[in-house]
Write an enzyme that holds these catalytic residues in place. Structure first.
Site, PDB file in Angstrom:
ATOM      1  N   CYS A 192      56.252 -15.138 -39.517  1.00  0.00           N
ATOM      2  CA  CYS A 192      56.075 -16.480 -39.034  1.00  0.00           C
ATOM      3  C   CYS A 192      56.286 -17.408 -40.166  1.00  0.00           C
ATOM      4  O   CYS A 192      56.320 -17.272 -41.148  1.00  0.00           O
ATOM      5  CB  CYS A 192      54.589 -16.528 -38.777  1.00  0.00           C
ATOM      6  SG  CYS A 192      53.909 -15.367 -37.435  1.00  0.00           S
ATOM      7  N   TRP A 205      56.029 -14.902 -35.300  1.00  0.00           N
ATOM      8  CA  TRP A 205      56.660 -13.562 -34.831  1.00  0.00           C
ATOM      9  C   TRP A 205      55.440 -12.917 -34.291  1.00  0.00           C
ATOM     10  O   TRP A 205      54.349 -12.495 -34.952  1.00  0.00           O
ATOM     11  CB  TRP A 205      56.866 -12.863 -36.221  1.00  0.00           C
ATOM     12  CG  TRP A 205      57.677 -11.594 -36.078  1.00  0.00           C
ATOM     13  CD1 TRP A 205      58.738 -11.349 -35.885  1.00  0.00           C
ATOM     14  CD2 TRP A 205      57.095 -10.120 -36.577  1.00  0.00           C
ATOM     15  NE1 TRP A 205      59.146 -10.126 -35.894  1.00  0.00           N
ATOM     16  CE2 TRP A 205      58.101  -9.286 -36.348  1.00  0.00           C
ATOM     17  CE3 TRP A 205      55.585  -9.867 -37.017  1.00  0.00           C
ATOM     18  CZ2 TRP A 205      57.763  -7.974 -36.625  1.00  0.00           C
ATOM     19  CZ3 TRP A 205      55.474  -8.541 -37.332  1.00  0.00           C
ATOM     20  CH2 TRP A 205      56.521  -7.545 -37.013  1.00  0.00           C
ATOM     21  N   ARG A 246      63.594 -15.643 -41.447  1.00  0.00           N
ATOM     22  CA  ARG A 246      62.437 -14.840 -41.350  1.00  0.00           C
ATOM     23  C   ARG A 246      62.266 -13.865 -40.376  1.00  0.00           C
ATOM     24  O   ARG A 246      61.342 -12.978 -40.189  1.00  0.00           O
ATOM     25  CB  ARG A 246      61.307 -15.606 -42.022  1.00  0.00           C
ATOM     26  CG  ARG A 246      61.049 -16.350 -43.223  1.00  0.00           C
ATOM     27  CD  ARG A 246      60.222 -17.284 -43.360  1.00  0.00           C
ATOM     28  NE  ARG A 246      58.727 -16.612 -43.402  1.00  0.00           N
ATOM     29  CZ  ARG A 246      58.411 -16.237 -44.569  1.00  0.00           C
ATOM     30  NH1 ARG A 246      58.775 -16.875 -45.820  1.00  0.00           N
ATOM     31  NH2 ARG A 246      57.230 -15.809 -44.600  1.00  0.00           N
ATOM     32  N   GLU A 268      69.303   4.741 -47.403  1.00  0.00           N
ATOM     33  CA  GLU A 268      69.446   3.101 -47.272  1.00  0.00           C
ATOM     34  C   GLU A 268      70.611   2.796 -46.276  1.00  0.00           C
ATOM     35  O   GLU A 268      70.537   2.025 -45.477  1.00  0.00           O
ATOM     36  CB  GLU A 268      69.526   2.535 -48.642  1.00  0.00           C
ATOM     37  CG  GLU A 268      70.262   1.117 -48.712  1.00  0.00           C
ATOM     38  CD  GLU A 268      69.233   0.083 -48.275  1.00  0.00           C
ATOM     39  OE1 GLU A 268      68.065   0.506 -47.782  1.00  0.00           O
ATOM     40  OE2 GLU A 268      69.422  -1.197 -47.939  1.00  0.00           O
ATOM     41  N   LYS A 308      70.330   0.596 -43.016  1.00  0.00           N
ATOM     42  CA  LYS A 308      71.208  -0.698 -42.815  1.00  0.00           C
ATOM     43  C   LYS A 308      71.760  -0.633 -41.173  1.00  0.00           C
ATOM     44  O   LYS A 308      72.011  -1.467 -40.588  1.00  0.00           O
ATOM     45  CB  LYS A 308      72.275  -0.625 -43.645  1.00  0.00           C
ATOM     46  CG  LYS A 308      71.911  -1.418 -45.268  1.00  0.00           C
ATOM     47  CD  LYS A 308      71.331  -2.639 -45.203  1.00  0.00           C
ATOM     48  CE  LYS A 308      70.124  -2.783 -45.113  1.00  0.00           C
ATOM     49  NZ  LYS A 308      69.249  -2.523 -46.125  1.00  0.00           N
ATOM     50  N   ASN A 353      49.712 -18.157 -39.985  1.00  0.00           N
ATOM     51  CA  ASN A 353      50.362 -17.001 -40.158  1.00  0.00           C
ATOM     52  C   ASN A 353      49.383 -15.984 -40.715  1.00  0.00           C
ATOM     53  O   ASN A 353      48.526 -16.373 -41.517  1.00  0.00           O
ATOM     54  CB  ASN A 353      51.366 -17.185 -41.430  1.00  0.00           C
ATOM     55  CG  ASN A 353      52.798 -17.868 -41.053  1.00  0.00           C
ATOM     56  OD1 ASN A 353      52.983 -18.293 -39.962  1.00  0.00           O
ATOM     57  ND2 ASN A 353      53.553 -18.115 -42.304  1.00  0.00           N
ATOM     58  N   GLY A 354      49.683 -14.656 -40.230  1.00  0.00           N
ATOM     59  CA  GLY A 354      48.579 -13.691 -40.743  1.00  0.00           C
ATOM     60  C   GLY A 354      47.746 -13.134 -39.450  1.00  0.00           C
ATOM     61  O   GLY A 354      48.331 -13.231 -38.433  1.00  0.00           O
ATOM     62  N   LYS A 398      61.884 -11.100 -42.190  1.00  0.00           N
ATOM     63  CA  LYS A 398      62.314 -10.942 -43.400  1.00  0.00           C
ATOM     64  C   LYS A 398      61.441 -10.678 -44.278  1.00  0.00           C
ATOM     65  O   LYS A 398      61.493  -9.677 -45.198  1.00  0.00           O
ATOM     66  CB  LYS A 398      63.085 -12.175 -43.640  1.00  0.00           C
ATOM     67  CG  LYS A 398      63.730 -12.272 -45.175  1.00  0.00           C
ATOM     68  CD  LYS A 398      64.692 -11.287 -45.462  1.00  0.00           C
ATOM     69  CE  LYS A 398      65.352 -11.069 -46.702  1.00  0.00           C
ATOM     70  NZ  LYS A 398      66.209 -10.213 -46.677  1.00  0.00           N
ATOM     71  N   HIS A 455      68.077  22.748 -42.229  1.00  0.00           N
ATOM     72  CA  HIS A 455      66.901  23.151 -41.911  1.00  0.00           C
ATOM     73  C   HIS A 455      66.430  22.601 -40.619  1.00  0.00           C
ATOM     74  O   HIS A 455      65.226  22.402 -40.229  1.00  0.00           O
ATOM     75  CB  HIS A 455      65.810  22.906 -42.984  1.00  0.00           C
ATOM     76  CG  HIS A 455      66.136  23.743 -44.272  1.00  0.00           C
ATOM     77  ND1 HIS A 455      65.853  25.162 -44.254  1.00  0.00           N
ATOM     78  CD2 HIS A 455      67.082  23.287 -45.163  1.00  0.00           C
ATOM     79  CE1 HIS A 455      66.358  25.482 -45.320  1.00  0.00           C
ATOM     80  NE2 HIS A 455      67.041  24.491 -46.106  1.00  0.00           N
ATOM     81  N   GLU A 461      69.134  -0.739 -38.424  1.00  0.00           N
ATOM     82  CA  GLU A 461      68.321  -1.918 -38.125  1.00  0.00           C
ATOM     83  C   GLU A 461      69.048  -3.099 -37.741  1.00  0.00           C
ATOM     84  O   GLU A 461      68.692  -4.044 -37.187  1.00  0.00           O
ATOM     85  CB  GLU A 461      67.649  -2.347 -39.598  1.00  0.00           C
ATOM     86  CG  GLU A 461      68.521  -2.887 -40.580  1.00  0.00           C
ATOM     87  CD  GLU A 461      67.649  -3.394 -41.799  1.00  0.00           C
ATOM     88  OE1 GLU A 461      66.546  -3.814 -41.644  1.00  0.00           O
ATOM     89  OE2 GLU A 461      68.174  -2.942 -42.789  1.00  0.00           O
TER      90      GLU A 461
HETATM   91  C1  F6R Z   1      65.510  -3.596 -44.891  1.00  0.00           C
HETATM   92  C2  F6R Z   1      64.548  -4.673 -45.484  1.00  0.00           C
HETATM   93  C3  F6R Z   1      63.225  -4.049 -45.238  1.00  0.00           C
HETATM   94  C4  F6R Z   1      62.412  -4.762 -46.643  1.00  0.00           C
HETATM   95  C5  F6R Z   1      61.053  -4.258 -46.500  1.00  0.00           C
HETATM   96  C6  F6R Z   1      60.160  -4.711 -47.862  1.00  0.00           C
HETATM   97  O1  F6R Z   1      66.941  -4.100 -44.709  1.00  0.00           O
HETATM   98  O2  F6R Z   1      64.963  -5.640 -45.741  1.00  0.00           O
HETATM   99  O3  F6R Z   1      63.060  -2.809 -45.171  1.00  0.00           O
HETATM  100  O4  F6R Z   1      62.972  -4.027 -47.718  1.00  0.00           O
HETATM  101  O5  F6R Z   1      60.249  -5.059 -45.613  1.00  0.00           O
HETATM  102  O6  F6R Z   1      60.563  -6.009 -48.061  1.00  0.00           O
HETATM  103  P1  F6R Z   1      60.404  -6.621 -49.763  1.00  0.00           P
HETATM  104  O7  F6R Z   1      61.444  -6.255 -50.527  1.00  0.00           O
HETATM  105  O8  F6R Z   1      60.288  -8.382 -49.371  1.00  0.00           O
HETATM  106  O9  F6R Z   1      58.932  -6.145 -50.093  1.00  0.00           O
END
Ligand code: F6R
Length: 608
Positions: free
Chosen positions: A2, A74, A27, A481, A485, A100-101, A603, A504, A488
């Site tokens: 949000c 959000w 975000r 990772e 990527k 927000n929250g 984000k 396994h 997502e």
């Molecule tokens: C994936 C991604 C998320 C963040 C996670 C933690 O591409 O961006 O998995 O890494 O939400 O976010 P931060 O680093 O802001 O604590």
């Protein structure tokens, strides 16, 4: 997640608020709304979907007025409908709230309000808060907000306006970021500095339990007991150009290409070449204190958690101090064993992730020293920890983290080197590590120069619904990772595994339709990974391998390869990650996905 923007000043509020909300789009959100005080009362407009739907609903003439607030939501409580979008109003329709929250006792408050004849339109916790403020309002908005918040459990960043106080906006925070922008005769409030930057660089970061009242005469910060608090004004150093796309089609691509610079910025000023070590003054730990640390816990979420896993390899290998890596969401509730000799490192790009913040607070309360590896300057985690280091990677707008990840690895490498040199790493080995770190930005540049090769590799993933990513040692977290990527942003199901674990269980998935990605630089476990590639080939799997130049053994086995420059084993993840980011990017673009704002994702995850 949000977004909040509020304005009190002399310019038309609606336009400024929409522009601010646009800056927060990255975000992630699924509905939006706006409330403006126009002299006669409140004008509230809301729409589900993107900001463009809200703008369509507003039409060519925006509501008039120089005080207002806007929100991108959000969804947490209730579906992303227009009714559930913020702002929400109280029973009289004269007070508007954005939030927000999550209000944790919203259910109980709602029942109590319903018993007092309140009726609700939406399913949200925010509407409950609006009604509570309305019920407590006796001609002073600040007092009503403070009284309502004293009854609330949970996390919030809120902004509130009232038709009965047309020159005033009240905002407050607990666990969800809020920043006040101080302009010339105008004041802003926002959940993220990027919404303010167009207008001012002077900001005040609110802390938990603080409330700000913006009026035409200025702003004042108070506690929820309405006690005056004096706050310093900070200056934001980065500018708008840094958060614009700069000719790239997407923020994600721009940020992938930023990496030679962002990594240089992370390392810059920290490397001591002659001494073969790193300077990290922000840690606020003396050499003696560092030497006494006998255990390290690194906690984080998502991509930052993957960086933590790589940090574990780096610190253990170089400094020989035991490291454990914990998901922040698990750590915070598991009654963790920590004491004064435990160092707890929290890694977070945004510095606002609710679980990481809570894990660090938990560690601190139990006596551990805490440090943060954070990108966003002035963020809550950065202010909560005992010390730390900033990444200086610049704003990361694309929801999928890219440049923050490589910078996190750079910062962890600096920390591992610093600790190792205090323990037992020789000056020669230290200098060699410094040399290798310095070469990385140029090596990333070299990989980015061959982006066409990676784009054509991406073709191999277009029609698949599953992919497997395998790596060993320090490149096992890179496999995690790479898979994250891909899934997502392109919505292809992908799993990362340690290559030897494949037999396994996951080996059952392998057939001629399954792309299997191997991250296989020529390191200490190279011969082992060659055997794993053989196992996949024997079952008809399609192998795409990321290798060092001249690796004819794997080139012969794999269906496709991409070569990566050589570096020290521990630093290979910083290079092997780059083509995996690009593969995910090109697959998502070719599948028509919204690369910068993938569905359901936010984000900065400020709820637990
Ligand atoms: C994936 C991604 C998320 C963040 C996670 C933690 O591409 O961006 O998995 O890494 O939400 O976010 P931060 O680093 O802001 O604590």
């Amino acid at each position: 997640m949000c977004g909040i923007v509020g304005y009190v000043g002399f310019r038309p509020a609606a336009d400024l608020i929409i522009r601010g909300l646009r800056r927060l789009e990255y975000r992630g959100y699924d509905s939006a709304g706006l409330a403006v005080l126009n002299g006669d009362g409140l004008v509230v407009t809301k729409a589900s979907g993107k900001l463009s739907s809200l703008e369509k609903k507003l039409g060519p003439t925006l509501p008039q007025g120089t005080v207002g607030l806007g929100h991108t939501r959000w969804a947490t409580h209730g579906a992303p409908t227009t009714t559930n979008a913020h702002p929400h109003t109280d029973q009289t329709g004269r007070i508007a709230v954005i939030h927000n929250g999550i209000i944790e006792n919203a259910g109980a408050l709602r029942t109590a309000l319903e018993q007092r004849n309140h009726t609700f339109e939406s399913e949200t916790d925010t509407e409950v808060l609006a009604h509570l403020i309305g019920e407590l309002y006796q001609g002073d908005l600040e007092l009503a907000v403070a009284a309502a918040l004293r009854e609330v459990d949970g996390a919030y960043g809120i902004a509130v306006i009232s038709a009965d106080e047309p020159d005033c906006l009240v905002a407050a925070r607990k666990g969800s970021p809020l920043i006040v922008g101080v302009g010339d005769g105008e004041w802003f409030v926002a959940s993220d500095a990027s919404a303010l930057l167009e207008h001012t660089r002077s900001v005040v970061y609110l802390d938990d339990g603080e409330m700000v009242v913006l009026s035409r005469d200025g702003y004042r910060v108070r506690s929820l007991d309405v006690m005056e608090i004096s706050k310093k004004i900070d200056r934001i150093e980065w500018d708008l150009a840094t958060i614009e796309r700069g000719g790239f089609e997407h923020f994600m691509l721009k940020e992938i290409f930023d990496q030679p610079t962002s990594l240089s910025n992370t390392l810059s000023g920290h490397l001591l070449e002659d001494e073969g070590t790193a300077r990290l003054e922000g840690l606020n730990l003396t050499n003696d204190e560092l030497k006494q640390i006998d255990r390290i816990i690194i906690t984080a979420c998502g991509t930052s958690w993957h960086a933590a896993l790589i940090g574990e390899y780096m610190i253990e290998e170089l400094a020989r101090v035991p490291v454990e890596v914990e998901y922040a969401s698990e750590f915070r509730y598991r009654n963790p064993v920590v004491d004064q000799r435990t160092l707890v490192i929290g890694i977070s790009q945004s510095g606002e992730t609710a679980d990481t913040l809570a894990a660090l607070v938990e560690a601190k309360n139990r006596g551990a020293r805490t440090i943060g590896v954070v990108n966003v300057v002035g963020s809550t985690i950065a202010r909560e920890v005992d010390g730390g280091t900033y990444l200086h990677a610049g704003p990361e707008v694309g929801v999928a983290s890219t440049k923050a990840f490589t910078s996190q690895l750079g910062a962890l490498a600096l920390f591992a080197l610093r600790l190792a040199r205090l323990k037992n790493l020789s000056i020669l080995q230290g200098r060699q590590f410094v040399e290798a770190l310095k070469a990385l930005p140029g090596q990333i540049e070299e990989i980015l120069g061959r982006v066409d090769e990676i784009e054509s590799l991406a073709e191999r993933f277009l029609d698949t619904s599953n992919a497997l990513y395998l790596g060993r040692g320090v490149n096992f977290p890179v496999a995690l990772e790479g898979a994250l990527k891909l899934k997502e942003i392109s919505y292809i199901h992908a799993e990362g595994y340690p290559a030897a674990e494949m037999k396994h269980g996951p080996i059952a998935l392998i057939d001629e339709n399954m792309p299997v990605v191997f991250i296989a630089p020529r390191d200490a476990v190279h011969s082992k990974i060659v055997s794993n590639i053989e196992e996949v080939k024997a079952r008809g799997g399609k192998v795409v391998a990321f290798v060092n130049d001249g690796d004819h053994e794997i080139e012969r086995l794999a269906d496709a390869t991409f070569t990566i420059p050589e570096t020290l084993d521990l630093l290979t993840p910083i290079l092997t990650t780059i083509p995996l980011q690009l593969v995910a990017y090109y697959v998502a673009v070719r599948r028509g996905c919204d690369v910068d704002q993938p569905r359901n994702l936010a984000k900065s995850v400020t709820v637990e």
